[in-house]
Design a protein around this motif. Structure first.
Motif, mmCIF file in Angstrom:
data_model
loop_
_atom_site.group_PDB
_atom_site.id
_atom_site.type_symbol
_atom_site.label_atom_id
_atom_site.label_comp_id
_atom_site.label_asym_id
_atom_site.label_seq_id
_atom_site.Cartn_x
_atom_site.Cartn_y
_atom_site.Cartn_z
ATOM 1 N N SER A 77 1.812 -31.200 156.791
ATOM 2 C CA SER A 77 1.105 -29.929 156.580
ATOM 3 C C SER A 77 0.461 -29.388 157.851
ATOM 4 O O SER A 77 0.084 -28.225 157.914
ATOM 5 C CB SER A 77 0.046 -30.082 155.491
ATOM 6 O OG SER A 77 0.666 -30.443 154.283
ATOM 7 N N SER A 81 2.975 -25.445 156.121
ATOM 8 C CA SER A 81 2.258 -25.576 154.853
ATOM 9 C C SER A 81 3.187 -25.953 153.699
ATOM 10 O O SER A 81 4.411 -25.835 153.802
ATOM 11 C CB SER A 81 1.563 -24.256 154.518
ATOM 12 O OG SER A 81 2.536 -23.289 154.121
ATOM 13 N N LYS A 100 2.733 -23.601 161.663
ATOM 14 C CA LYS A 100 1.622 -23.605 162.619
ATOM 15 C C LYS A 100 2.138 -23.725 164.050
ATOM 16 O O LYS A 100 3.111 -24.450 164.279
ATOM 17 C CB LYS A 100 0.687 -24.798 162.325
ATOM 18 C CG LYS A 100 0.090 -24.766 160.912
ATOM 19 C CD LYS A 100 -0.993 -23.742 160.872
ATOM 20 C CE LYS A 100 -1.525 -23.449 159.500
ATOM 21 N NZ LYS A 100 -2.371 -22.266 159.494
ATOM 22 N N LEU A 155 -1.698 -18.366 151.336
ATOM 23 C CA LEU A 155 -1.279 -19.371 152.318
ATOM 24 C C LEU A 155 -2.392 -19.557 153.352
ATOM 25 O O LEU A 155 -3.160 -18.629 153.611
ATOM 26 C CB LEU A 155 -0.003 -18.904 153.036
ATOM 27 C CG LEU A 155 1.291 -18.913 152.213
ATOM 28 C CD1 LEU A 155 2.376 -18.126 152.920
ATOM 29 C CD2 LEU A 155 1.768 -20.338 151.946
#
Length: 199
Positions: A77, A81, A100, A155
């Protein structure tokens, strides 16, 4: 007969990652098999392998993540996500996730990757000034797809993130194509024990 449901216990890295996310809540083998469009023998093999490295526990009520498994999911994660189900696009099952610190990417290549993995379509978006926008022309998503834009606020987005949206005929294809695109960007950073499962 669906070609994916052969007797061969074959699964891919995408299946492994999706199963780990799914098992945050206990699930039975049949349920996993249906959600991922995999044969039950394949699911049995996959669960056995996850169990052998201590990531999954099996109880009467089904299979779930062990403490170690939960740690691994936390690690994944940090790269991207957990998939979020969004409002259907064009009547297709739609999922989204956030990547990310994305590396350099070309939207068109990522879309092609999703479609090669059975998605009907994909959207590659970026977060800038707390807005989800199309990278090509900086147009805010909310201007064209307000409902989807609302969904995506669930999110864990931050400025600089990449948001991937895929849609497909089935939940399995939408999820796997989504994870496939995320892995195209972040796959080599997955925990080693996960990568070894499909070598």
């Amino acid at each position: 007969m669906d070609w994916k449901r052969g007797a061969y216990p074959e699964f891919e890295i995408e299946d492994v990652v999706v199963v780990l996310f799914l098992l945050k809540t206990p699930k039975g083998r049949k349920q996993i098999s249906e959600e991922l469009n995999l044969g039950e023998g394949t699911v049995r093999t996959l669960l056995k392998k996850l169990s052998s490295i201590g990531l999954v526990e099996s109880q009467q009520k089904g299979h779930s993540l062990s403490e170690k498994g939960a740690e691994v999911v936390k690690e994944i994660s940090r790269l991207f996500s957990e998939p979020l189900e969004a409002t259907p696009l064009d009547g297709f099952v739609t999922y989204a996730l956030v990547v990310k610190n994305p590396p350099e990417f070309k939207s068109i290549e990522l879309r092609d990757e999703a479609i090669r993995f059975f998605a009907r379509g994909a959207m590659i978006l970026v977060v800038q000034d707390n807005e989800i926008i199309f990278p090509e022309d900086r147009r805010p998503l909310k201007e064209t797809l307000p409902k989807l834009s609302e969904d995506l606020k669930k999110l864990p987005i931050e400025n600089g993130d990449l948001v991937i949206v895929t849609w497909a005929d089935t939940k399995a294809d939408a999820l796997k194509s989504l994870i496939h695109v995320a892995l195209t960007l972040k796959g080599e950073l997955l925990p080693e024990e996960i990568k070894k499962l499909v070598e």
